[in-house]
Design a protein around this motif. Structure first.
Motif: not given
Length: 160
Positions: A23-35
């Protein structure tokens, strides 16, 4: 200008260090991947990703919110805390100057965590159409949903 402050707690069945990282460090890559059905892209448009950096989240077409810009205010990896401000978005632009979110990820005995979040809404003028119940009902539920998606991702991918 008025100020509305809300406090929420979101239980998450994943270790606090993983949720903090996502949520705080990898949000840029994780959010588009999981949502992918909600988020088109998430990118740092100013800065190096640390405090003071500006992130732009672009949502897929057809959503109420088409984009949001966040300013990273503080991050503390040791204490699992981070804060950012929503400084620009295409909703409430005439009513809200900014919203600051402070997050603390606290471990639970079961191995998961609770995200304790304080949200401070800085209201322009008298902006009577904005109220605490409306904010909590709509955006509290959306945040709870986001944490459930992050939880599901890590439960399905424990080595991630």
């Amino acid at each position: 200008m008025g100020v509305i402050t809300l406090e929420n707690e979101f239980p998450i069945a994943v270790a606090p260090s993983k949720v903090f990282r996502a949520y705080c460090l990898e949000i840029d890559t994780l959010l588009p991947k999981i949502l992918p059905e909600h988020i088109k892209s998430c990118e740092i448009i100013e800065g190096n990703g640390g405090p003071g950096s500006i992130r732009k989240i672009t949502f897929v077409e057809g959503k109420e919110l088409s984009y949001a810009k966040q300013k990273l205010e503080a991050i503390d990896e040791e204490n699992l805390t981070c804060s950012f401000s929503l400084i620009e978005a295409n909703v409430w632009k005439d009513a809200v100057e900014k919203v600051t979110y402070e997050h603390k990820f606290v471990p639970t005995p079961e191995g998961g965590c609770i995200c304790k979040r304080t949200s401070t809404y800085y209201i322009k003028g008298d902006a009577a159409e904005i109220n605490k119940d409306q904010i909590n009902d709509v955006y509290g539920k959306k945040t709870a949903g986001l944490f459930k998606v992050i939880e599901a991702y890590f439960l399905a991918n424990p080595d991630a």
